[in-house]
Design a protein around this motif. Structure first.
Motif, PDB file in Angstrom:
ATOM      1  N   ARG A 187     -20.177  -8.326  -9.751  1.00  0.00           N
ATOM      2  CA  ARG A 187     -19.739  -7.024  -9.474  1.00  0.00           C
ATOM      3  C   ARG A 187     -18.445  -6.844  -8.993  1.00  0.00           C
ATOM      4  N   LEU A 188     -17.483  -6.162  -9.629  1.00  0.00           N
ATOM      5  CA  LEU A 188     -16.471  -5.947  -9.090  1.00  0.00           C
ATOM      6  C   LEU A 188     -16.361  -4.335  -8.759  1.00  0.00           C
ATOM      7  N   ALA A 189     -15.924  -3.972  -7.328  1.00  0.00           N
ATOM      8  CA  ALA A 189     -15.944  -2.671  -7.124  1.00  0.00           C
ATOM      9  C   ALA A 189     -14.602  -2.070  -7.120  1.00  0.00           C
ATOM     10  N   PRO A 190     -14.477  -0.803  -7.364  1.00  0.00           N
ATOM     11  CA  PRO A 190     -13.158  -0.358  -7.406  1.00  0.00           C
ATOM     12  C   PRO A 190     -12.721   0.416  -5.894  1.00  0.00           C
ATOM     13  N   ARG A 191     -11.552   0.308  -5.566  1.00  0.00           N
ATOM     14  CA  ARG A 191     -11.240   0.886  -4.247  1.00  0.00           C
ATOM     15  C   ARG A 191     -10.632   2.380  -4.529  1.00  0.00           C
ATOM     16  N   VAL A 192     -11.230   3.377  -3.630  1.00  0.00           N
ATOM     17  CA  VAL A 192     -10.984   4.817  -3.780  1.00  0.00           C
ATOM     18  C   VAL A 192      -9.499   4.810  -3.547  1.00  0.00           C
ATOM     19  N   THR A 193      -8.828   4.062  -2.865  1.00  0.00           N
ATOM     20  CA  THR A 193      -7.410   4.205  -2.164  1.00  0.00           C
ATOM     21  C   THR A 193      -6.606   3.130  -3.092  1.00  0.00           C
ATOM     22  N   ALA A 194      -5.565   3.326  -3.363  1.00  0.00           N
ATOM     23  CA  ALA A 194      -4.734   2.289  -4.039  1.00  0.00           C
ATOM     24  C   ALA A 194      -3.702   1.971  -3.049  1.00  0.00           C
ATOM     25  N   SER A 195      -3.172   2.737  -2.308  1.00  0.00           N
ATOM     26  CA  SER A 195      -2.277   2.316  -1.271  1.00  0.00           C
ATOM     27  C   SER A 195      -1.953   3.453  -0.193  1.00  0.00           C
ATOM     28  N   TYR A 196      -1.767   3.120   1.157  1.00  0.00           N
ATOM     29  CA  TYR A 196      -1.202   4.115   1.966  1.00  0.00           C
ATOM     30  C   TYR A 196      -0.188   3.397   2.912  1.00  0.00           C
ATOM     31  N   THR A 197       0.942   4.012   2.846  1.00  0.00           N
ATOM     32  CA  THR A 197       2.004   3.668   3.775  1.00  0.00           C
ATOM     33  C   THR A 197       2.362   4.369   4.920  1.00  0.00           C
ATOM     34  N   PRO A 198       2.118   4.141   6.038  1.00  0.00           N
ATOM     35  CA  PRO A 198       2.597   4.961   7.268  1.00  0.00           C
ATOM     36  C   PRO A 198       3.961   4.733   7.351  1.00  0.00           C
ATOM     37  N   VAL A 199       4.682   5.796   7.542  1.00  0.00           N
ATOM     38  CA  VAL A 199       6.064   5.980   7.882  1.00  0.00           C
ATOM     39  C   VAL A 199       6.436   6.985   9.157  1.00  0.00           C
ATOM     40  N   MET A 200       7.607   6.556   9.933  1.00  0.00           N
ATOM     41  CA  MET A 200       7.907   7.591  10.742  1.00  0.00           C
ATOM     42  C   MET A 200       9.536   8.176  10.299  1.00  0.00           C
ATOM     43  N   ARG A 201       9.022   9.467  10.088  1.00  0.00           N
ATOM     44  CA  ARG A 201      10.428  10.060   9.533  1.00  0.00           C
ATOM     45  C   ARG A 201      11.018  11.240  10.855  1.00  0.00           C
ATOM     46  N   GLY A 233      11.327  10.905  13.809  1.00  0.00           N
ATOM     47  CA  GLY A 233      10.249  10.632  14.888  1.00  0.00           C
ATOM     48  C   GLY A 233       8.809  11.298  14.582  1.00  0.00           C
ATOM     49  N   VAL A 234       8.605  11.793  13.507  1.00  0.00           N
ATOM     50  CA  VAL A 234       7.377  12.391  13.039  1.00  0.00           C
ATOM     51  C   VAL A 234       6.620  11.440  12.280  1.00  0.00           C
ATOM     52  N   PRO A 235       5.568  11.105  12.758  1.00  0.00           N
ATOM     53  CA  PRO A 235       4.459   9.941  11.849  1.00  0.00           C
ATOM     54  C   PRO A 235       3.952  10.894  10.609  1.00  0.00           C
ATOM     55  N   GLY A 236       3.945  10.040   9.609  1.00  0.00           N
ATOM     56  CA  GLY A 236       3.229  10.398   8.255  1.00  0.00           C
ATOM     57  C   GLY A 236       2.852   9.491   7.521  1.00  0.00           C
ATOM     58  N   GLY A 237       2.816   9.504   6.227  1.00  0.00           N
ATOM     59  CA  GLY A 237       2.308   8.528   5.326  1.00  0.00           C
ATOM     60  C   GLY A 237       2.512   8.870   4.003  1.00  0.00           C
ATOM     61  N   LEU A 238       2.576   7.820   2.910  1.00  0.00           N
ATOM     62  CA  LEU A 238       2.604   8.019   1.645  1.00  0.00           C
ATOM     63  C   LEU A 238       1.193   7.376   0.850  1.00  0.00           C
ATOM     64  N   LEU A 239       0.518   8.307   0.555  1.00  0.00           N
ATOM     65  CA  LEU A 239      -0.804   7.973   0.073  1.00  0.00           C
ATOM     66  C   LEU A 239      -0.819   7.964  -1.683  1.00  0.00           C
ATOM     67  N   VAL A 240      -1.408   6.932  -2.167  1.00  0.00           N
ATOM     68  CA  VAL A 240      -1.418   6.566  -3.483  1.00  0.00           C
ATOM     69  C   VAL A 240      -2.993   6.719  -3.866  1.00  0.00           C
ATOM     70  N   GLU A 241      -3.811   7.654  -4.490  1.00  0.00           N
ATOM     71  CA  GLU A 241      -5.210   7.879  -4.857  1.00  0.00           C
ATOM     72  C   GLU A 241      -5.279   6.886  -5.825  1.00  0.00           C
ATOM     73  N   ARG A 242      -6.590   6.431  -6.236  1.00  0.00           N
ATOM     74  CA  ARG A 242      -7.111   5.818  -7.411  1.00  0.00           C
ATOM     75  C   ARG A 242      -8.117   6.690  -7.851  1.00  0.00           C
ATOM     76  N   PRO A 243      -8.401   7.365  -8.678  1.00  0.00           N
ATOM     77  CA  PRO A 243      -6.992   7.724  -9.559  1.00  0.00           C
ATOM     78  C   PRO A 243      -6.279   8.671  -9.029  1.00  0.00           C
ATOM     79  N   GLU A 244      -4.936   8.668  -9.414  1.00  0.00           N
ATOM     80  CA  GLU A 244      -3.968   9.723  -8.587  1.00  0.00           C
ATOM     81  C   GLU A 244      -4.261  10.832  -9.159  1.00  0.00           C
ATOM     82  N   GLY A 245      -4.005  11.943  -7.766  1.00  0.00           N
ATOM     83  CA  GLY A 245      -4.509  13.552  -8.161  1.00  0.00           C
ATOM     84  C   GLY A 245      -3.772  14.118  -7.336  1.00  0.00           C
ATOM     85  N   ALA A 246      -3.860  15.122  -7.099  1.00  0.00           N
ATOM     86  CA  ALA A 246      -3.113  16.332  -6.247  1.00  0.00           C
ATOM     87  C   ALA A 246      -2.667  15.774  -5.010  1.00  0.00           C
TER      88      ALA A 246
END
Length: 523
Positions: free
Chosen positions: A84-98, A100-113
């Motif tokens: 059995r191969l299980a899907p991951r609910v998150t495709a990727s998350y990339t923490p960023v600092m813009r 001086g403010v921490p944030g992150g780029l989220l890509v869901e699986r499947p992609e949504g709002a």
């Protein structure tokens, strides 16, 4: 499994008991051929194994390879694999600092709002997400054309090119991938997230004229036509166990502690020397790197052609997941691929530093928490315990060649890997890492030299060498079955069946499937 062979003659002898060798064995034994798989270690599986890495801890880690994408559904069905191969609910998350403010780029699986909102927050508009969706839609169309051919005789390049949008073919096959990334995307973080699939196990600039990065990118995005990377329930060892069960149930003999010392092709077959015995066989399937095969054949391989791996693998066990400065839920951020130091410019800078002989100052790498998707690997552990896997890029084996400085450089690389994660955490890794029975931090690191020592992969190269396009040149001679299936060597009775086959690489079973098909067509 057994410790010895029962006869001196087999239809097929498979050298190497990794997952591809087991795949080939299952197919061939089911077709009625006598098959022996010879494995030099005391267990089968090669890089697709689970292991208890930390004394006193029951957790079984996917020690080397860690995700599955390219294993065709067809192979699972054909062999009746209990897997059995299980899907991951998150495709990727990339923490960023813009600013001086921490944030992150989220890509869901499947992609949504939430994905669209994350792109807007990080990049300042919807333009990058629109470009993202257009690009991956085109990549998906290409994958839909290429994926079904992986378990068929090699298609010719022209046949595939005629079925694919000319722009995506140019971007992924004809021109350096970096050109398309730079033209299609403006944000450095988005560019980097796209580009990293081209660099897993591949040491190259995104602008390299060799296009080795393009080939790596393609393999990472075509699995079963979707490119989705999944977690094998029970760990990577579950893949091996399912294949070994299928092979033995069909009648194949699996022999461990059986190191092959020579392969000698002859008219109508070959001789294989192992453990003081000589086996005669109609076909030898080499589930070892082509470089290793050359030595077994008595040839002297070109030193300049020796593979060079380029990665750092770090396995960790944590008492709990750390909190992120961005405020993102760790169970979401760590559930997929968490990108570190993988902005586009950072990737190119790290490559240049490594090419100049330095451990990159800001090391690019990716983190995965498989226990969020598959808690069965944890065993009886305190609540909150989790695994963590780090895979570092742009760390070629040449950086660690000198035995006098190897340990120091390895420690430096591990420290920089952990620092790249700590940069985005409220809780440093040192504050949440578990301890083994002897009180040591549960951290296991593997540089290319460790991979070579453990698995006999020359240079620690996880693909056994540079990946090839999964199709044939328009002028290639595909008369012989081994040529049609992309598994040929210079010897008709010796075929490639591992990652060194034309469509090998990753945990896919393709090398084994295609070698088995070539044998069956040659009978």
């Amino acid at each position: 499994m057994t410790s010895s062979v029962s006869t001196s003659e087999y239809d097929v002898v498979i050298v190497g008991g990794g997952h591809n060798g087991l795949t080939a064995a299952a197919y061939l034994a089911r077709a009625g051929l006598s098959v022996a798989v010879l494995e030099r270690l005391d267990h089968t599986g090669g890089a697709a194994v689970s292991a208890r890495a930390f004394p006193g801890r029951p957790t079984r880690l996917s020690r080397y390879s860690y995700l599955v994408s390219l294993l065709p559904d067809q192979v699972v069905r054909d062999l009746g694999l209990d897997l059995r191969l299980a899907p991951r609910v998150t495709a990727s998350y990339t923490p960023v600092m813009r600013d001086g403010v921490p944030g992150g780029l989220l890509v869901e699986r499947p992609e949504g709002a939430a994905t669209a909102a994350s792109f807007r927050s990080v990049t300042g508009s919807d333009a990058e997400y629109e470009a993202w969706r257009a690009f991956y839609a085109a990549v998906g169309d290409l994958a839909g054309v290429v994926a079904p051919t992986l378990t068929a005789p090699l298609p010719r390049e022209g046949e595939l090119r005629a079925r694919v949008d000319a722009r995506i073919w140019r971007d992924l096959v004809e021109r350096p991938l970096g050109e398309a990334v730079e033209r299609r995307f403006a944000d450095d973080t988005v560019r980097g997230v796209v580009a990293t699939d081209a660099l897993i196990g591949t040491f190259a600039s995104l602008r390299a004229g060799s296009l080795v990065q393009n080939r790596c990118f393609l393999y990472h995005l075509i699995g079963n036509g979707t490119g989705e990377w999944q977690v094998p329930v029970g760990g990577m060892g579950a893949v091996t166990e399912a294949l070994a069960t299928a092979a033995t149930a069909a009648g194949a003999v699996l022999v461990t502690d059986a190191e092959v010392t020579a392969i000698r092709p002859e008219d109508g077959g070959a001789e294989v020397r192992v453990a003081g015995r000589t086996l005669r066989t109609r076909f030898v399937l080499a589930n070892v790197a082509p470089w290793v095969l050359a030595g077994l054949l008595g040839e002297t391989p070109d030193p300049a052609a020796r593979p060079v791996g380029a990665q750092l693998k770090v396995n960790l066990l944590l008492d709990r997941l750390p909190r992120l400065r961005s405020g993102a839920d760790p169970r979401t951020a760590f559930a997929g691929t968490l990108h570190l130091g993988e902005g586009y410019d950072e990737l190119e800078t790290a490559y240049a530093q490594a090419a100049a002989g330095q451990v990159p100052i800001r090391m690019p790498g990716e983190v995965y928490c498989h226990s969020l998707t598959d808690p069965t690997i944890l065993g009886d552990v305190p609540e909150g315990t989790h695994t963590l896997t780090y895979f570092g890029l742009h760390l070629p084996a040449t950086l660690f060649d000198d035995p006098a400085t190897r340990a120091e450089r390895k420690a430096e690389a591990v420290a920089r890997a952990i620092a790249s994660l700590d940069e985005h955490l409220i809780d440093p890794i040192a504050s949440v890492v578990a301890r083994d029975a002897d009180g040591r931090p549960c951290i296991e690191a593997k540089i290319p030299q460790d991979i070579e020592a453990d698995l006999n992969m020359p240079g620690g190269h996880i693909f056994h060498g540079d990946l090839a396009w999964p199709w044939a040149d328009d002028r290639a001679d595909l008369t012989a079955p081994a040529d049609r299936w992309g598994v040929a060597t210079d010897h008709p009775a010796v075929l490639l069946c591992g990652s060194g086959a034309r469509r090998g690489g990753a945990v896919s079973g393709l090398g084994g499937h295609n070698a088995a098909r070539a044998v069956l067509e040659s009978r």
